[in-house]
Design a protein around this motif. Structure first.
Motif, PDB file in Angstrom:
ATOM      1  N   THR A   8       0.844  -1.187   0.000  1.00  0.00           N
ATOM      2  CA  THR A   8       0.000   0.000   0.000  1.00  0.00           C
ATOM      3  C   THR A   8       0.876   1.232   0.000  1.00  0.00           C
ATOM      4  O   THR A   8       2.038   1.185   0.372  1.00  0.00           O
ATOM      5  CB  THR A   8      -0.911   0.033   1.245  1.00  0.00           C
ATOM      6  OG1 THR A   8      -0.098  -0.023   2.409  1.00  0.00           O
ATOM      7  CG2 THR A   8      -1.871  -1.132   1.222  1.00  0.00           C
ATOM      8  N   GLN A   9       0.302   2.343  -0.427  1.00  0.00           N
ATOM      9  CA  GLN A   9       1.040   3.592  -0.457  1.00  0.00           C
ATOM     10  C   GLN A   9       0.462   4.526   0.588  1.00  0.00           C
ATOM     11  O   GLN A   9      -0.742   4.600   0.784  1.00  0.00           O
ATOM     12  CB  GLN A   9       0.928   4.257  -1.830  1.00  0.00           C
ATOM     13  CG  GLN A   9       1.549   3.399  -2.923  1.00  0.00           C
ATOM     14  CD  GLN A   9       1.706   4.176  -4.190  1.00  0.00           C
ATOM     15  OE1 GLN A   9       0.994   5.136  -4.439  1.00  0.00           O
ATOM     16  NE2 GLN A   9       2.630   3.777  -5.013  1.00  0.00           N
ATOM     17  N   THR A  10       1.328   5.251   1.251  1.00  0.00           N
ATOM     18  CA  THR A  10       0.878   6.162   2.287  1.00  0.00           C
ATOM     19  C   THR A  10       1.471   7.527   2.066  1.00  0.00           C
ATOM     20  O   THR A  10       2.426   7.712   1.322  1.00  0.00           O
ATOM     21  CB  THR A  10       1.294   5.664   3.685  1.00  0.00           C
ATOM     22  OG1 THR A  10       2.722   5.592   3.743  1.00  0.00           O
ATOM     23  CG2 THR A  10       0.707   4.290   3.956  1.00  0.00           C
ATOM     24  N   GLY A  11       0.928   8.509   2.732  1.00  0.00           N
ATOM     25  CA  GLY A  11       1.459   9.858   2.648  1.00  0.00           C
ATOM     26  C   GLY A  11       0.742  10.748   3.637  1.00  0.00           C
ATOM     27  O   GLY A  11      -0.468  10.719   3.710  1.00  0.00           O
ATOM     28  N   SER A  12       1.456  11.534   4.377  1.00  0.00           N
ATOM     29  CA  SER A  12       0.827  12.371   5.395  1.00  0.00           C
ATOM     30  C   SER A  12       0.479  13.732   4.814  1.00  0.00           C
ATOM     31  O   SER A  12       1.191  14.269   3.976  1.00  0.00           O
ATOM     32  CB  SER A  12       1.770  12.545   6.587  1.00  0.00           C
ATOM     33  OG  SER A  12       2.973  13.130   6.173  1.00  0.00           O
ATOM     34  N   ALA A  13      -0.635  14.263   5.264  1.00  0.00           N
ATOM     35  CA  ALA A  13      -1.080  15.559   4.774  1.00  0.00           C
ATOM     36  C   ALA A  13      -0.307  16.656   5.482  1.00  0.00           C
ATOM     37  O   ALA A  13      -0.444  16.877   6.671  1.00  0.00           O
ATOM     38  CB  ALA A  13      -2.575  15.730   5.026  1.00  0.00           C
ATOM     39  N   ARG A 136     -11.828  -0.428 -12.167  1.00  0.00           N
ATOM     40  CA  ARG A 136     -12.457  -0.938 -10.949  1.00  0.00           C
ATOM     41  C   ARG A 136     -12.076  -0.091  -9.738  1.00  0.00           C
ATOM     42  O   ARG A 136     -12.907   0.166  -8.859  1.00  0.00           O
ATOM     43  CB  ARG A 136     -12.032  -2.396 -10.708  1.00  0.00           C
ATOM     44  CG  ARG A 136     -12.772  -3.067  -9.547  1.00  0.00           C
ATOM     45  CD  ARG A 136     -12.179  -4.416  -9.225  1.00  0.00           C
ATOM     46  NE  ARG A 136     -10.854  -4.302  -8.620  1.00  0.00           N
ATOM     47  CZ  ARG A 136     -10.648  -4.070  -7.330  1.00  0.00           C
ATOM     48  NH1 ARG A 136     -11.666  -3.904  -6.500  1.00  0.00           N
ATOM     49  NH2 ARG A 136      -9.414  -3.974  -6.849  1.00  0.00           N
ATOM     50  N   LEU A 137     -10.837   0.369  -9.680  1.00  0.00           N
ATOM     51  CA  LEU A 137     -10.366   1.124  -8.520  1.00  0.00           C
ATOM     52  C   LEU A 137     -10.752   2.601  -8.558  1.00  0.00           C
ATOM     53  O   LEU A 137     -10.785   3.258  -7.520  1.00  0.00           O
ATOM     54  CB  LEU A 137      -8.849   0.995  -8.381  1.00  0.00           C
ATOM     55  CG  LEU A 137      -8.316  -0.384  -7.999  1.00  0.00           C
ATOM     56  CD1 LEU A 137      -6.796  -0.398  -8.017  1.00  0.00           C
ATOM     57  CD2 LEU A 137      -8.820  -0.798  -6.611  1.00  0.00           C
ATOM     58  N   THR A 138     -11.032   3.141  -9.757  1.00  0.00           N
ATOM     59  CA  THR A 138     -11.297   4.581  -9.867  1.00  0.00           C
ATOM     60  C   THR A 138     -12.748   4.914 -10.196  1.00  0.00           C
ATOM     61  O   THR A 138     -13.096   6.098 -10.248  1.00  0.00           O
ATOM     62  CB  THR A 138     -10.403   5.222 -10.944  1.00  0.00           C
ATOM     63  OG1 THR A 138     -10.724   4.657 -12.223  1.00  0.00           O
ATOM     64  CG2 THR A 138      -8.933   4.998 -10.648  1.00  0.00           C
ATOM     65  N   VAL A 181      -5.102  -2.271   0.052  1.00  0.00           N
ATOM     66  CA  VAL A 181      -4.612  -2.050  -1.304  1.00  0.00           C
ATOM     67  C   VAL A 181      -5.686  -2.244  -2.374  1.00  0.00           C
ATOM     68  O   VAL A 181      -5.597  -1.687  -3.464  1.00  0.00           O
ATOM     69  CB  VAL A 181      -3.385  -2.950  -1.569  1.00  0.00           C
ATOM     70  CG1 VAL A 181      -3.789  -4.409  -1.685  1.00  0.00           C
ATOM     71  CG2 VAL A 181      -2.628  -2.514  -2.813  1.00  0.00           C
ATOM     72  N   LYS A 182      -6.735  -3.013  -2.073  1.00  0.00           N
ATOM     73  CA  LYS A 182      -7.777  -3.281  -3.063  1.00  0.00           C
ATOM     74  C   LYS A 182      -9.019  -2.429  -2.867  1.00  0.00           C
ATOM     75  O   LYS A 182     -10.012  -2.606  -3.566  1.00  0.00           O
ATOM     76  CB  LYS A 182      -8.143  -4.768  -3.023  1.00  0.00           C
ATOM     77  CG  LYS A 182      -7.014  -5.685  -3.459  1.00  0.00           C
ATOM     78  CD  LYS A 182      -7.445  -7.150  -3.483  1.00  0.00           C
ATOM     79  CE  LYS A 182      -6.296  -8.053  -3.941  1.00  0.00           C
ATOM     80  NZ  LYS A 182      -6.687  -9.478  -3.958  1.00  0.00           N
ATOM     81  N   THR A 183      -8.988  -1.495  -1.941  1.00  0.00           N
ATOM     82  CA  THR A 183     -10.135  -0.614  -1.707  1.00  0.00           C
ATOM     83  C   THR A 183     -10.406   0.230  -2.941  1.00  0.00           C
ATOM     84  O   THR A 183      -9.494   0.803  -3.535  1.00  0.00           O
ATOM     85  CB  THR A 183      -9.865   0.303  -0.500  1.00  0.00           C
ATOM     86  OG1 THR A 183      -9.703  -0.502   0.669  1.00  0.00           O
ATOM     87  CG2 THR A 183     -11.016   1.268  -0.278  1.00  0.00           C
ATOM     88  N   THR A 184     -11.680   0.328  -3.331  1.00  0.00           N
ATOM     89  CA  THR A 184     -12.042   1.118  -4.499  1.00  0.00           C
ATOM     90  C   THR A 184     -12.302   2.569  -4.117  1.00  0.00           C
ATOM     91  O   THR A 184     -12.467   2.907  -2.936  1.00  0.00           O
ATOM     92  CB  THR A 184     -13.304   0.551  -5.167  1.00  0.00           C
ATOM     93  OG1 THR A 184     -14.420   0.733  -4.277  1.00  0.00           O
ATOM     94  CG2 THR A 184     -13.139  -0.934  -5.482  1.00  0.00           C
ATOM     95  N   ALA A 185     -12.384   3.419  -5.134  1.00  0.00           N
ATOM     96  CA  ALA A 185     -12.651   4.837  -4.891  1.00  0.00           C
ATOM     97  C   ALA A 185     -13.971   5.030  -4.159  1.00  0.00           C
ATOM     98  O   ALA A 185     -14.060   5.814  -3.210  1.00  0.00           O
ATOM     99  CB  ALA A 185     -12.659   5.597  -6.214  1.00  0.00           C
ATOM    100  N   ASP A 198      -6.080   6.058  -1.950  1.00  0.00           N
ATOM    101  CA  ASP A 198      -7.533   6.203  -2.043  1.00  0.00           C
ATOM    102  C   ASP A 198      -7.925   7.608  -2.480  1.00  0.00           C
ATOM    103  O   ASP A 198      -8.802   7.787  -3.336  1.00  0.00           O
ATOM    104  CB  ASP A 198      -8.166   5.890  -0.688  1.00  0.00           C
ATOM    105  CG  ASP A 198      -7.711   4.559  -0.132  1.00  0.00           C
ATOM    106  OD1 ASP A 198      -8.009   3.527  -0.759  1.00  0.00           O
ATOM    107  OD2 ASP A 198      -7.033   4.550   0.909  1.00  0.00           O
ATOM    108  N   ILE A 199      -7.277   8.608  -1.898  1.00  0.00           N
ATOM    109  CA  ILE A 199      -7.578   9.995  -2.246  1.00  0.00           C
ATOM    110  C   ILE A 199      -7.284  10.239  -3.724  1.00  0.00           C
ATOM    111  O   ILE A 199      -8.051  10.915  -4.427  1.00  0.00           O
ATOM    112  CB  ILE A 199      -6.780  10.950  -1.335  1.00  0.00           C
ATOM    113  CG1 ILE A 199      -7.276  10.808   0.117  1.00  0.00           C
ATOM    114  CG2 ILE A 199      -6.887  12.397  -1.811  1.00  0.00           C
ATOM    115  CD1 ILE A 199      -6.399  11.491   1.150  1.00  0.00           C
TER     116      ILE A 199
END
Length: 300
Positions: A8-13, A136-138, A181-185, A198-199
């Protein structure tokens, strides 16, 4: 055969601030896969080599594999550099490390922004068709598409796209662990929570709903806008978006900033599935999980 888990990819705001025109960054991305016993064989591909061109220059990049394996590189359909390798000696752990030194700056200035009539034309739809249709993801539903059009209002495409990016930022909470990682928009949007993956998926879906060619970008983010030269910190795999309005424009909706000196681009695609940092299959003992670490050093 069992699939290896993807990352999964992460990033802090965190908002950007004044910065030099270019930063030189070293990124060390290490993935460690552990197994419950010997793995007899595995077939893998890693996307850990930053792009060279546009707003960034890759000065040095290498991918190291333990146990040692013969690897070859190629450019995939979307232009990302792929390191492919397979192993046929028993192993209970696999470690893949990508190390790169990159000079990164803001997006180049200079293309002429086109209007909606051009974007709706047959030439654009033919050239960028794959980046206009949902995946599927977007995929977003009709209600979310209508929200995007409401946000866009009468704005020209370039301003409408930026408004949508800021709208998503203002309506989604960054929360690590809320998704996978498989969560859709749509799944992320309903909960109004997620990570940068996700964002970015939600933003790409809304931009496409407007009729803008949009793509998902994978890379890294230095977490400190006032980073000290020479200090190594825990960095982040990150994601953001690009849209086409006569030329490509990049924006980081997780942080609500334009892409700049702290961003290192790895690759682009329709969604995360096209640019996952690591993908593979293996035969043998079951997986006992994997860990990922990213270290970033500002060199100049």
């Amino acid at each position: 055969m069992s699939p290896q888990q993807t990352q999964t990819q992460t990033g802090s705001a965190q908002p950007d601030g004044p910065a030099p025109s270019r930063w030189r960054l070293q990124v060390v991305h290490r993935s460690r896969f552990s197994y419950g016993g010997p793995v007899r064989s595995s077939y893998n591909e890693a996307r850990l080599t930053p792009e060279n061109g546009g707003r960034q220059t890759t000065l040095r990049s290498r991918v190291e594999i333990e146990p040692a394996a013969t690897a070859f590189t190629y450019r995939d359909y979307w232009g990302s550099t792929v390191t492919a390798f397979d192993l046929h000696t028993p192993h209970e752990e696999l470690v893949v490390t990508g190390t790169s030194i990159v000079e990164a700056g803001p997006e180049p200035v200079g293309h002429e922004h086109v209007g909606w009539e051009v974007l709706r034309g047959a030439e654009v739809r033919d050239q960028y068709g794959e980046l206009l249709v949902p995946t599927r993801l977007t995929n977003v539903d009709a209600e979310v598409g209508a929200q995007a059009r409401e946000v866009a209002g009468d704005l020209p495409p370039h301003e409408a796209a930026a408004a949508v990016c800021r709208f998503v930022n203002g309506h989604m909470e960054y929360l690590s662990g809320a998704t996978h990682v498989k969560t859709t928009a749509m799944q992320a949007w309903r909960h109004r929570k997620g990570v940068c993956q996700d964002i970015s998926h939600v933003t790409v879906g809304m931009l496409r709903a407007l009729g803008l060619p949009a793509r998902y970008v994978s890379g890294y983010l230095h977490p400190k806008r006032d980073a000290v030269v020479g200090q190594t910190v825990t960095g982040e795999s990150h994601a953001w978006v690009e849209w086409w309005d006569g030329g490509w424009c990049a924006f980081d909706p997780t942080n609500s900033v334009e892409v700049g000196t702290r961003h290192v681009t790895l690759g682009r695609g329709r969604d995360y599935g096209d640019v996952s940092p690591f993908r593979g299959i293996f035969s043998g003992a079951g997986s006992e999980g994997h860990t990922v670490s990213v270290e970033v050093t500002r060199l100049a």
